[in-house]
Design a protein around this motif. Structure first.
Motif, short mmCIF file in Angstrom:
data_model
loop_
_atom_site.label_atom_id
_atom_site.label_comp_id
_atom_site.label_asym_id
_atom_site.label_seq_id
_atom_site.Cartn_x
_atom_site.Cartn_y
_atom_site.Cartn_z
N PRO A 11 0.84 -1.20 0.00
CA PRO A 11 0.00 0.00 0.00
C PRO A 11 0.88 1.26 0.00
O PRO A 11 1.91 1.31 0.67
CB PRO A 11 -0.81 -0.10 1.29
N LEU A 12 0.46 2.24 -0.77
CA LEU A 12 1.15 3.52 -0.84
C LEU A 12 0.16 4.63 -0.53
O LEU A 12 -1.05 4.40 -0.48
CB LEU A 12 1.74 3.74 -2.25
N LEU A 19 -8.74 9.96 -1.28
CA LEU A 19 -9.95 9.15 -1.20
C LEU A 19 -9.84 7.83 -1.95
O LEU A 19 -10.78 7.04 -1.96
CB LEU A 19 -11.16 9.93 -1.74
N VAL A 20 -8.70 7.60 -2.57
CA VAL A 20 -8.50 6.35 -3.31
C VAL A 20 -7.34 5.58 -2.69
O VAL A 20 -6.46 6.16 -2.06
CB VAL A 20 -8.24 6.60 -4.81
N LEU A 21 -7.38 4.27 -2.88
CA LEU A 21 -6.29 3.42 -2.40
C LEU A 21 -5.28 3.24 -3.52
O LEU A 21 -5.65 3.15 -4.68
CB LEU A 21 -6.82 2.07 -1.96
N LEU A 22 -4.02 3.19 -3.16
CA LEU A 22 -2.94 3.01 -4.13
C LEU A 22 -2.07 1.85 -3.67
O LEU A 22 -1.70 1.76 -2.50
CB LEU A 22 -2.12 4.30 -4.24
N PHE A 23 -1.75 0.97 -4.62
CA PHE A 23 -0.90 -0.18 -4.35
C PHE A 23 0.18 -0.29 -5.42
O PHE A 23 0.00 0.15 -6.55
CB PHE A 23 -1.72 -1.48 -4.36
N ARG A 24 1.28 -0.95 -5.05
CA ARG A 24 2.36 -1.25 -5.99
C ARG A 24 2.69 -2.73 -5.86
O ARG A 24 2.78 -3.27 -4.75
CB ARG A 24 3.59 -0.41 -5.67
N ASN A 25 2.90 -3.39 -7.00
CA ASN A 25 3.31 -4.79 -6.95
C ASN A 25 4.84 -4.86 -6.99
O ASN A 25 5.53 -3.84 -7.05
CB ASN A 25 2.66 -5.63 -8.06
N GLU A 26 5.38 -6.07 -6.96
CA GLU A 26 6.84 -6.25 -6.90
C GLU A 26 7.53 -5.72 -8.15
O GLU A 26 8.71 -5.36 -8.11
CB GLU A 26 7.17 -7.73 -6.70
N GLY A 28 6.70 -3.01 -9.66
CA GLY A 28 6.59 -1.56 -9.66
C GLY A 28 5.35 -1.03 -10.35
O GLY A 28 5.19 0.18 -10.50
N ASP A 29 4.45 -1.92 -10.77
CA ASP A 29 3.20 -1.50 -11.39
C ASP A 29 2.31 -0.85 -10.33
O ASP A 29 2.31 -1.27 -9.17
CB ASP A 29 2.47 -2.70 -12.00
N LEU A 30 1.52 0.15 -10.73
CA LEU A 30 0.68 0.90 -9.79
C LEU A 30 -0.79 0.64 -10.04
O LEU A 30 -1.27 0.64 -11.18
CB LEU A 30 0.95 2.40 -9.92
N LEU A 31 -1.53 0.45 -8.94
CA LEU A 31 -2.96 0.17 -8.98
C LEU A 31 -3.68 1.12 -8.05
O LEU A 31 -3.39 1.19 -6.86
CB LEU A 31 -3.22 -1.27 -8.53
N TYR A 32 -4.63 1.89 -8.60
CA TYR A 32 -5.52 2.74 -7.81
C TYR A 32 -6.88 2.05 -7.71
O TYR A 32 -7.39 1.53 -8.70
CB TYR A 32 -5.73 4.10 -8.47
N LEU A 33 -7.49 2.08 -6.53
CA LEU A 33 -8.84 1.56 -6.31
C LEU A 33 -9.72 2.70 -5.83
O LEU A 33 -9.53 3.21 -4.72
CB LEU A 33 -8.84 0.45 -5.26
N LEU A 69 -2.87 1.17 -13.60
CA LEU A 69 -4.28 0.82 -13.66
C LEU A 69 -5.07 1.58 -12.60
O LEU A 69 -4.67 1.64 -11.45
CB LEU A 69 -4.42 -0.69 -13.44
N ILE A 70 -6.20 2.14 -13.02
CA ILE A 70 -7.14 2.77 -12.10
C ILE A 70 -8.45 2.02 -12.21
O ILE A 70 -9.03 1.94 -13.29
CB ILE A 70 -7.35 4.26 -12.43
#
Length: 112
Positions: A11-12, A19-26, A28-33, A69-70
């Protein structure tokens, strides 16, 4: 807001979009929820719990494929826009898996 269904993603914090969640995988890809997507995802978990692991796996596959990805409740009116990111709604994830939930909500049948 908290989301524990991706324990292997880091989690970042995005101070510009709290108001959104942000994650990074190993990789370095970024995912907003966004909250709207989380709401839809919780609905899938409740209504189609047996398919929920496949949905999460498909999200991770999409992240590895797109790299930025968002996940939004509505790609026509997302919480924010970020250049270089791909937007997906819940049906973009579930429809290719053959997972459907009928939306039976409708307006009232009663007139004034």
């Amino acid at each position: 807001m908290d989301f524990k269904d991706f324990p292997h993603l880091t989690p970042l914090e995005d101070k510009e979009n709290p108001l959104v969640l942000l994650f990074r995988n190993e990789e370095g890809d970024l995912l907003y929820l966004e909250p709207g997507f989380l709401y839809a995802l919780e609905g899938m978990k409740e209504k189609r719990g047996e398919d929920y692991p496949r949905i999460l796996l498909r999200i991770e596959e999409e992240l590895r494929s797109e790299h930025r990805l968002i996940l939004t409740g509505n790609y026509e009116t997302p919480f924010f826009s970020k250049e270089g990111f791909v937007y997906r709604e819940i049906t973009d994830i579930t429809d290719p898996l053959g997972i459907f939930v009928e939306d039976k909500s409708r307006g009232s049948d009663y007139g004034d």
